[in-house]
Scaffold this active site. Structure first.
Site, PDB file in Angstrom:
ATOM      1  N   HIS A  54       0.886  -1.023   0.190  1.00  0.00           N
ATOM      2  CA  HIS A  54       0.014   0.032  -0.193  1.00  0.00           C
ATOM      3  C   HIS A  54       0.113   1.354  -0.485  1.00  0.00           C
ATOM      4  O   HIS A  54       2.441   0.865   0.114  1.00  0.00           O
ATOM      5  CB  HIS A  54      -1.150   0.016   0.952  1.00  0.00           C
ATOM      6  CG  HIS A  54      -0.546  -0.013   2.968  1.00  0.00           C
ATOM      7  ND1 HIS A  54       0.566  -1.025   2.635  1.00  0.00           N
ATOM      8  CD2 HIS A  54      -0.465   0.423   3.783  1.00  0.00           C
ATOM      9  CE1 HIS A  54       1.241  -0.557   3.956  1.00  0.00           C
ATOM     10  NE2 HIS A  54       0.271   0.825   5.100  1.00  0.00           N
ATOM     11  N   HIS A 100       1.133   3.709   2.244  1.00  0.00           N
ATOM     12  CA  HIS A 100       0.914   4.617   3.607  1.00  0.00           C
ATOM     13  C   HIS A 100       3.433   5.555   3.650  1.00  0.00           C
ATOM     14  O   HIS A 100       3.898   4.531   3.375  1.00  0.00           O
ATOM     15  CB  HIS A 100       0.720   4.245   5.151  1.00  0.00           C
ATOM     16  CG  HIS A 100      -0.549   4.372   5.034  1.00  0.00           C
ATOM     17  ND1 HIS A 100      -0.968   3.545   5.964  1.00  0.00           N
ATOM     18  CD2 HIS A 100      -1.321   4.808   4.478  1.00  0.00           C
ATOM     19  CE1 HIS A 100      -2.638   3.626   6.036  1.00  0.00           C
ATOM     20  NE2 HIS A 100      -2.550   4.323   4.496  1.00  0.00           N
ATOM     21  N   ASP A 129       4.919   4.959   5.140  1.00  0.00           N
ATOM     22  CA  ASP A 129       6.254   4.567   5.679  1.00  0.00           C
ATOM     23  C   ASP A 129       6.852   2.810   5.404  1.00  0.00           C
ATOM     24  O   ASP A 129       7.259   2.277   5.352  1.00  0.00           O
ATOM     25  CB  ASP A 129       6.187   4.043   7.231  1.00  0.00           C
ATOM     26  CG  ASP A 129       4.397   3.516   7.137  1.00  0.00           C
ATOM     27  OD1 ASP A 129       4.248   3.995   6.891  1.00  0.00           O
ATOM     28  OD2 ASP A 129       4.401   2.200   8.656  1.00  0.00           O
ATOM     29  N   HIS A 130       5.970   2.914   3.903  1.00  0.00           N
ATOM     30  CA  HIS A 130       6.073   1.988   3.255  1.00  0.00           C
ATOM     31  C   HIS A 130       6.849   1.571   1.664  1.00  0.00           C
ATOM     32  O   HIS A 130       7.387   1.076   1.391  1.00  0.00           O
ATOM     33  CB  HIS A 130       4.580   1.130   3.054  1.00  0.00           C
ATOM     34  CG  HIS A 130       4.227   0.018   4.704  1.00  0.00           C
ATOM     35  ND1 HIS A 130       4.679  -1.095   4.120  1.00  0.00           N
ATOM     36  CD2 HIS A 130       4.060   1.063   5.768  1.00  0.00           C
ATOM     37  CE1 HIS A 130       4.376  -1.783   5.827  1.00  0.00           C
ATOM     38  NE2 HIS A 130       4.046  -0.125   6.461  1.00  0.00           N
ATOM     39  N   HIS A 154       5.732  -4.921   9.893  1.00  0.00           N
ATOM     40  CA  HIS A 154       6.450  -4.378  10.928  1.00  0.00           C
ATOM     41  C   HIS A 154       6.380  -5.792  12.169  1.00  0.00           C
ATOM     42  O   HIS A 154       5.988  -5.988  12.287  1.00  0.00           O
ATOM     43  CB  HIS A 154       5.636  -3.494  12.031  1.00  0.00           C
ATOM     44  CG  HIS A 154       5.232  -2.235  11.151  1.00  0.00           C
ATOM     45  ND1 HIS A 154       6.554  -1.056  10.528  1.00  0.00           N
ATOM     46  CD2 HIS A 154       4.210  -1.678  10.020  1.00  0.00           C
ATOM     47  CE1 HIS A 154       5.507  -0.410  10.007  1.00  0.00           C
ATOM     48  NE2 HIS A 154       4.310  -0.505   9.556  1.00  0.00           N
TER      49      HIS A 154
HETATM   50 ZN   LIG Z   1      -0.160   1.552   6.588  1.00  0.00          ZN
END
Ligand SMILES: [Zn+2]
Length: 284
Positions: free
Chosen positions: A79, A81, A83-84, A199
């Site tokens: 996805h 977001h 942090d990805h 995570h």
């Molecule tokens: Zn996310």
């Protein structure tokens, strides 16, 4: 299908081998929301696939190249977001590999640099260095969220659909608790062995973990039902401390998103009536 013991595989310099040809590299972005940091996975031998390049940190991206060598074939994003996916553009520039992912919604919570070259289809199978990844669309945490199943190992790369040691936040309206639980039910019916989350550490028993998360979500929903039922009607701010009384108060500013997602699910089921800021209990 081969099950493996992640504890038996080596960890070297922040890089952990978590499968026969699967490596986990942890990005240096630890926080209350990201746990120890975002996991980037390198899958396959020879022509490799990178899943979730993580944040655009030079040291992290250099470690990905070190593990993957020059043979990166594809870059996959679960996805968008922030942090990805931000490392994807950097890796594409250095390696020429194309970025695959679903288009990002426009909700103010996405990585602004995210520009996939190719979309993904539910059920699509992608070659990964002698193995096969299957795309599974799993809306809920985000509408463009996908998981990837490494078919030979029964290992599911879960992105943020399931995390190790923490609960995923659902941010409406793009995030949906109803779809999140439906996606979990779909995953539960699949032949999964282990979970490789976005995570935290690899989770060895997929079915047990999915059952635990579903129970946890439904218990939270039940607390909201009881809080609204006993009051007749209330704002979510009124019931937040009661519904999340087991969560430290400094995390309540994140919990209120998931609380709203639970409330919207109850509205969708006709059990709760929204009246401005107030939610009125209508009964089961
Ligand atoms: Zn996310």
């Amino acid at each position: 299908m081969t099950n493996f013991d992640p504890q038996a595989l080596p960890v070297t310099g922040g890089i952990q081998q978590v499968g026969v040809a699967v490596w986990r590299i942890v990005a240096p972005n630890p926080s209350a929301l990201t746990g120890p940091g975002t996991n980037t996975y390198v899958v396959g031998a020879g022509r490799t696939v990178v899943i979730d390049p993580g944040c655009e940190d030079p040291g992290h991206l250099a470690r990905i190249l070190e593990v993957a060598g020059s043979g990166i074939d594809r870059i996959l994003c679960t996805h968008s977001h922030p942090d990805h996916s931000p490392g994807a553009a950097w890796l594409r520039e250095r390696t020429g590999a194309m970025v695959f992912g679903l288009p990002a919604p426009d909700d103010g919570h996405q990585d602004p640099t995210y520009r996939p070259d190719c979309g993904l289809d539910d059920g699509q199978r992608i070659a990964a260095g002698g193995m096969t990844l299957q795309v599974i669309h799993t809306p809920g945490h985000a509408s463009n969220h996908v998981c990837f199943l490494l078919e030979e190992a029964g290992l599911l790369f879960t992105g943020d659909h399931l995390m190790c040691g923490t609960t995923v936040i659902i941010i409406p309206p793009d995030g949906s608790m109803r779809l999140y639980l439906e996606s979990l039910a779909r995953l539960r019916a699949m032949p999964l062995a282990s979970l490789a989350p976005g995570h935290g550490a690899v989770i060895p028993d997929a079915a047990q973990e999915i059952d635990r998360v579903v129970r946890h979500r439904l218990a939270r929903e039940d607390k909201l039902v009881r809080a609204l039922g006993s009051r007749g009607a209330a704002t979510l701010e009124d019931v937040l401390p009661e519904v999340y009384d087991d969560v430290p108060s400094f995390l309540h500013r994140y919990a209120r998103y998931s609380l709203l997602a639970h409330a919207i699910k109850l509205v969708e089921e006709g059990r709760v009536q929204p009246e401005g800021e107030v939610y009125r209990w209508r009964g089961d």
